[in-house]
Design a protein around this motif. Sequence first.
Motif, PDB file in Angstrom:
ATOM      1  N   GLU A 130      -6.407  36.720  19.550  1.00 15.08           N
ATOM      2  CA  GLU A 130      -5.667  35.522  19.160  1.00 15.08           C
ATOM      3  C   GLU A 130      -4.967  35.670  17.808  1.00 15.08           C
ATOM      4  O   GLU A 130      -4.117  34.846  17.461  1.00 15.08           O
ATOM      5  CB  GLU A 130      -6.610  34.314  19.115  1.00 15.08           C
ATOM      6  CG  GLU A 130      -7.248  33.975  20.453  1.00 15.08           C
ATOM      7  CD  GLU A 130      -6.201  33.643  21.506  1.00 15.08           C
ATOM      8  OE1 GLU A 130      -5.216  32.952  21.153  1.00 15.08           O
ATOM      9  OE2 GLU A 130      -6.370  34.079  22.662  1.00 15.08           O
ATOM     10  N   THR A 180       0.133  37.510  17.214  1.00 12.97           N
ATOM     11  CA  THR A 180       1.222  36.778  17.849  1.00 12.97           C
ATOM     12  C   THR A 180       2.549  37.374  17.393  1.00 12.97           C
ATOM     13  O   THR A 180       2.620  38.064  16.380  1.00 12.97           O
ATOM     14  CB  THR A 180       1.181  35.289  17.477  1.00 12.97           C
ATOM     15  OG1 THR A 180       1.279  35.153  16.044  1.00 12.97           O
ATOM     16  CG2 THR A 180      -0.115  34.654  17.949  1.00 12.97           C
ATOM     17  N   GLU A 192       9.752  34.803  18.215  1.00 17.57           N
ATOM     18  CA  GLU A 192      10.821  35.026  19.173  1.00 17.57           C
ATOM     19  C   GLU A 192      11.638  36.241  18.726  1.00 17.57           C
ATOM     20  O   GLU A 192      11.898  36.437  17.540  1.00 17.57           O
ATOM     21  CB  GLU A 192      11.741  33.804  19.266  1.00 17.57           C
ATOM     22  CG  GLU A 192      12.855  33.970  20.285  1.00 17.57           C
ATOM     23  CD  GLU A 192      13.816  32.798  20.289  1.00 17.57           C
ATOM     24  OE1 GLU A 192      14.542  32.643  21.279  1.00 17.57           O
ATOM     25  OE2 GLU A 192      13.855  32.053  19.289  1.00 17.57           O
ATOM     26  N   GLY A 211       4.881  34.299  21.280  1.00 18.24           N
ATOM     27  CA  GLY A 211       3.620  34.191  22.002  1.00 18.24           C
ATOM     28  C   GLY A 211       2.656  35.271  21.565  1.00 18.24           C
ATOM     29  O   GLY A 211       2.826  35.889  20.509  1.00 18.24           O
TER      30      GLY A 211
END
Length: 610
Positions: A231, A234, A237, A454
């Motif tokens: 996690e 990330t 974009e 993401g």
Amino acid sequence: MFEALRKMILPIIIIVLFFFLGMIVLQWGLDITRRGPGANFDAAGMVNGEEISWSTFQRTYSNLYQNERGDSDEDIPISRTQQLEGQAWDQLVGELLLRQQADKYNIVATDDDVYLYLRSNPPAYLRQAAEFQTDGQFDYQKYMSYMADPQAAGLWASIEPVVRADIRKIKVQQLVTEAVHVSEFEVKQAFLDAMETIKVGMVNVRSSSLYETVPVPEKEEAREYFDSHREDFTVEERVVLDIVKSSKQATEFDEERARITAQEIQDSANAGADFADLAMRWSDDVGSSANGGDLGWFASGRMVGPFDSAAFAMKEGEVSSPIKTRFGWHVLKHFGYKNEAKSQSDPAVVKKAHVAHVLIKTRASIETIDQAWNQIDQFHMLAGEEGFDAAADELELEVIRTDPHIAQSRIMQLNGDQEALEWAFSNELGAISEIRETDNDYYVIRLAEKVPAGLAEFEDVESDIQKELRTEKLMRLCRDTINVLHKKVQKGTTLTKAAEELELKYDISQSISRAGGMPQVGSDPKAVGAAFALTTVGQISEPIEYSAGTVVFELLQKDTPDLTLYNDKHDSVFTAVVDFKKRRAYTDWFEHLIAQSEIISNVTGEVRRR
């Protein structure tokens, strides 16, 4: 006084003045730097609904460009002109924002303000004016005489609007900073920070010194770390671009034309033309052309290879054939040789040559640049009609696909053109850009792919994880090494002896202050604070882990400021602290003002809204 001057205006001259107020913060990084090719807007942009005209922008940019270029004949690279365009835009935005704030708070500049400002603080453009100088220096008495001369009323009337605008900006700054308060504690602390000095011994283990001892972690280790911290990884974009370029660089034809020019210069010199005149007229070496190309006396090995070889093979009076180096084509004229001692301390005799030269650089010709433009222009037209790939195939142009890039990254294929990324992130998939350019190429880009933000894939972060793991190991090794050293000291071993036993270096600093930083650790606040926290000579600090490694200090000397000097220094220290806090207050205010303003730039098409 200025009311009287206005009544005496004589139609004698019109002075165009470009005045840029050198205040605390005017030029801010608004990331608005350049008008895109083919743009057709009525204004360069708007700030809170108020236009900045293209003519105003162009005047400001031209002034910056000429200041940058100076007396040089060299063109400024495209990348730098883009920066200057950004500076011009940012400057105009800053000026307009301040003027709007002056209007908002009903700030005015009175006639008395104008007179006192001109009398007590003559602007730089007036100080440099020939009318106010004597023997090349600003003459204040002559300046004051002009202020009192009715015949000079036209001059002062033309300057008056500029001066009033400057005064209003100054008053805005004063309004912003007038609430700044400095306590006596702050003044005294600033005095102590500036005057307190220490001398320390230190053993410093930097991670860079151990770099070769810690290998890059294996892929399996990086994968295990990734899986257990999934996690944490990330990605923003990203965009993938397709690029088609058309080169503006010099061709073989341009190279041959430069060689022919150099050959013609050799022929002219051999036919009797004055070599110095040829150099002053034709040479691209701005450092020597004004001196007729004369390079003076130099020993072998001082010049680039082919040039050096020719210079020491020629005969006195000879003019060389064109010589090619990485700088271009050279034609040399030889004035002879001499032998002299290498230096005052080295009596060895060296042979020196005296040479002048003409340098003809190989540049892309107008034809080459036009051909490059026509090629990319044709591609751009076909790409709009037939599609990007079809146009590239028809014109036999390579399509270069980039890796995914985040907004803050650098695309090496485009010389780091940040505007290309800004365009990509503000357009839809498949969009084709206008024609853009770098120093070396014209290019068109297509937005090939948008990768949403993401969780990252392992392949995207593998190298970052390996670097992070290696850094952690290096810092741990630094810490463990110093901890072993510190345990020896705790058991009674001196710091110098413990360092010797562990083959570590013990360094002694010069006398240092808080403001000056420390050798090896720089200005790292954690390390500097720990050193100045030592109070007793001989005291040894705990191991201090800082940004570049781990260090331990030994206090060797501490010079406490002489508080009897405090009263003498109080006013100057107080002024320095006030200035610092005012600059910081103004910086914060101006940054907030930009954030709260609506700024629309047709220079790049960027919009910054509240």
